[in-house]
Design an enzyme around this catalytic site. Structure first.
Site, PDB file in Angstrom:
ATOM      1  N   GLU A   1       0.787  -1.567   0.105  1.00 17.70           N
ATOM      2  CA  GLU A   1      -0.209  -0.293  -0.291  1.00 17.70           C
ATOM      3  C   GLU A   1       0.738   1.321  -0.153  1.00 17.70           C
ATOM      4  OE1 GLU A   1      -2.105   1.802  -0.996  1.00 17.70           O
ATOM      5  OE2 GLU A   1      -4.316   1.332   0.817  1.00 17.70           O
ATOM      6  N   ASP A   2      -0.193   2.621  -0.660  1.00 19.24           N
ATOM      7  CA  ASP A   2       1.481   3.734  -0.856  1.00 19.24           C
ATOM      8  C   ASP A   2       1.250   3.952   1.294  1.00 19.24           C
ATOM      9  OD1 ASP A   2      -1.646   3.703  -0.269  1.00 19.24           O
ATOM     10  OD2 ASP A   2      -1.611   5.829  -2.029  1.00 19.24           O
TER      11      ASP A   2
ATOM     12  N   ASP B   1      -3.047   5.054   7.112  1.00 18.43           N
ATOM     13  CA  ASP B   1      -3.666   6.620   7.724  1.00 18.43           C
ATOM     14  C   ASP B   1      -4.538   6.047   8.290  1.00 18.43           C
ATOM     15  OD1 ASP B   1      -3.824   9.608   7.145  1.00 18.43           O
ATOM     16  OD2 ASP B   1      -5.606   9.096   6.898  1.00 18.43           O
TER      17      ASP B   1
ATOM     18  N   PHE C   1      -1.258  16.185   3.874  1.00 17.99           N
ATOM     19  CA  PHE C   1      -1.184  15.095   2.991  1.00 17.99           C
ATOM     20  C   PHE C   1      -0.731  15.422   2.211  1.00 17.99           C
ATOM     21  CE2 PHE C   1      -3.645  14.202  -0.678  1.00 17.99           C
ATOM     22  CZ  PHE C   1      -4.491  12.970  -0.139  1.00 17.99           C
TER      23      PHE C   1
ATOM     24  N   ARG D   1      -0.286  11.857  -9.431  1.00 16.95           N
ATOM     25  CA  ARG D   1       0.717  10.401  -8.979  1.00 16.95           C
ATOM     26  C   ARG D   1       2.101  10.323  -9.464  1.00 16.95           C
ATOM     27  NH1 ARG D   1      -3.166   7.457  -7.298  1.00 16.95           N
ATOM     28  NH2 ARG D   1      -5.414   7.207  -7.438  1.00 16.95           N
TER      29      ARG D   1
HETATM   30  P1  XMP Z   1      -7.026   4.353   5.447  1.00 16.04           P
HETATM   31  O1  XMP Z   1      -7.666   5.718   6.281  1.00 16.04           O
HETATM   32  O2  XMP Z   1      -7.975   3.476   5.494  1.00 16.04           O
HETATM   33  O3  XMP Z   1      -7.145   5.116   3.744  1.00 16.04           O
HETATM   34  O4  XMP Z   1      -5.393   4.169   6.695  1.00 16.04           O
HETATM   35  C1  XMP Z   1      -5.436   4.725   3.192  1.00 16.04           C
HETATM   36  C2  XMP Z   1      -5.962   5.577   2.315  1.00 16.04           C
HETATM   37  O5  XMP Z   1      -6.124   7.040   1.978  1.00 16.04           O
HETATM   38  C3  XMP Z   1      -5.503   7.886   1.382  1.00 16.04           C
HETATM   39  N1  XMP Z   1      -4.732   8.499   1.760  1.00 16.04           N
HETATM   40  C4  XMP Z   1      -4.087   9.053   1.634  1.00 16.04           C
HETATM   41  N2  XMP Z   1      -3.542   9.642   0.166  1.00 16.04           N
HETATM   42  N3  XMP Z   1      -2.542  11.502   0.791  1.00 16.04           N
HETATM   43  C5  XMP Z   1      -2.644  10.812  -0.471  1.00 16.04           C
HETATM   44  O6  XMP Z   1      -2.251  10.656  -1.627  1.00 16.04           O
HETATM   45  C6  XMP Z   1      -2.008  11.264   1.181  1.00 16.04           C
HETATM   46  O7  XMP Z   1      -1.722  12.321   2.673  1.00 16.04           O
HETATM   47  C7  XMP Z   1      -3.346   9.977   2.416  1.00 16.04           C
HETATM   48  N4  XMP Z   1      -3.344   9.550   3.051  1.00 16.04           N
HETATM   49  C8  XMP Z   1      -4.360   8.771   3.615  1.00 16.04           C
HETATM   50  C9  XMP Z   1      -4.089   5.882   0.414  1.00 16.04           C
HETATM   51  O8  XMP Z   1      -5.183   6.304  -0.875  1.00 16.04           O
HETATM   52  C10 XMP Z   1      -4.918   5.264   0.787  1.00 16.04           C
HETATM   53  O9  XMP Z   1      -4.971   4.686   0.149  1.00 16.04           O
HETATM   54 MG    MG Z   2      -5.613   7.590  -3.055  1.00 17.24          MG
END
Ligand code: XMP
Ligand code: MG
Length: 183
Positions: A100-101, A104, A153, A166
């Site tokens: 995963e990227d 959060d 963010f 991206r």
């Molecule tokens: P959760 O909150 O479920 O979500 O852990 C994870 C997804 O939320 C997106 N995400 C971000 N995307 N910059 C982004 O471009 C950020 O700072 C950010 N924070 C959360 C992301 O898609 C991740 O998979």
């Molecule tokens: Mg995303």
């Protein structure tokens, strides 16, 4: 790299990410030395990190892709998770590594980890390029984490705001003016 006014600052350079990605790959290669690995990339944010990591794996590795609904155009989690594209093959008896990227709130990922665990893989672990621990709403941790980052963010290196940015080679902090304009 010099960016325009939509980018506040560079948080992690492509070079820093490359070095850390090699360290993570070394760890993964050690941990899965005698195992067959199924790398599951969460689309779309994880795809650039996955590709850079995957080419550094020396163990037997396959890749598959999973897409779930995410934040949409906003920057806060809706808490709703929907599978948009499922894996292309069963995972029983596979050693899964989810890529995963960013972790959060953890809501999306804990749903994914539970869903995949229910399919009875031999093992399942999580590898995330970024981790924002201060935002966590559920009990979830990454087994392999590239960088812990503050609650800002970020975009670039696969991460988007409204599908943009991206393609930036660095992880950057987005200028608040960009999303204040839209929200
Ligand atoms: P959760 O909150 O479920 O979500 O852990 C994870 C997804 O939320 C997106 N995400 C971000 N995307 N910059 C982004 O471009 C950020 O700072 C950010 N924070 C959360 C992301 O898609 C991740 O998979
Ligand atoms: Mg995303």
């Amino acid at each position: 790299m010099n960016y325009g006014s939509e980018i506040e600052k560079v948080l992690l350079t492509g070079k820093q990410i490359e070095i850390r990605t090699q360290e993570l790959a070394d760890e993964i290669n050690r941990d899965y030395a005698d195992k067959e690995l199924l790398v599951v990339c969460i689309l779309r944010g994880g795809v650039i990190f996955m590709a850079d990591l995957f080419k550094r794996l020396t163990v037997d590795a396959e890749m598959d892709f999973l897409a779930v609904s995410s934040y949409g155009a906003g920057t806060t989690s809706s808490g709703e998770v929907k599978v948009m594209k499922d894996l292309s093959a069963p995972v029983d008896r596979k050693h899964i590594l989810v890529i995963e990227d960013i972790i959060d709130t953890g809501i999306t990922l804990s749903y994914i980890m539970e869903m995949l665990s229910a399919r009875k893989p031999s093992s399942i672990k999580l590898c995330s390029l970024l981790d924002k621990p201060s935002r966590r709403k559920v009990d979830l941790f990454g087994d392999y984490v590239g960088f812990e980052i503050p609650n800002e963010f970020v975009v670039g290196y696969g991460l988007d705001y409204d599908e943009k940015f991206r393609n930036l080679p660095d992880v950057c902090v987005l200028s608040p003016s960009v999303y204040e304009k839209n929200n």
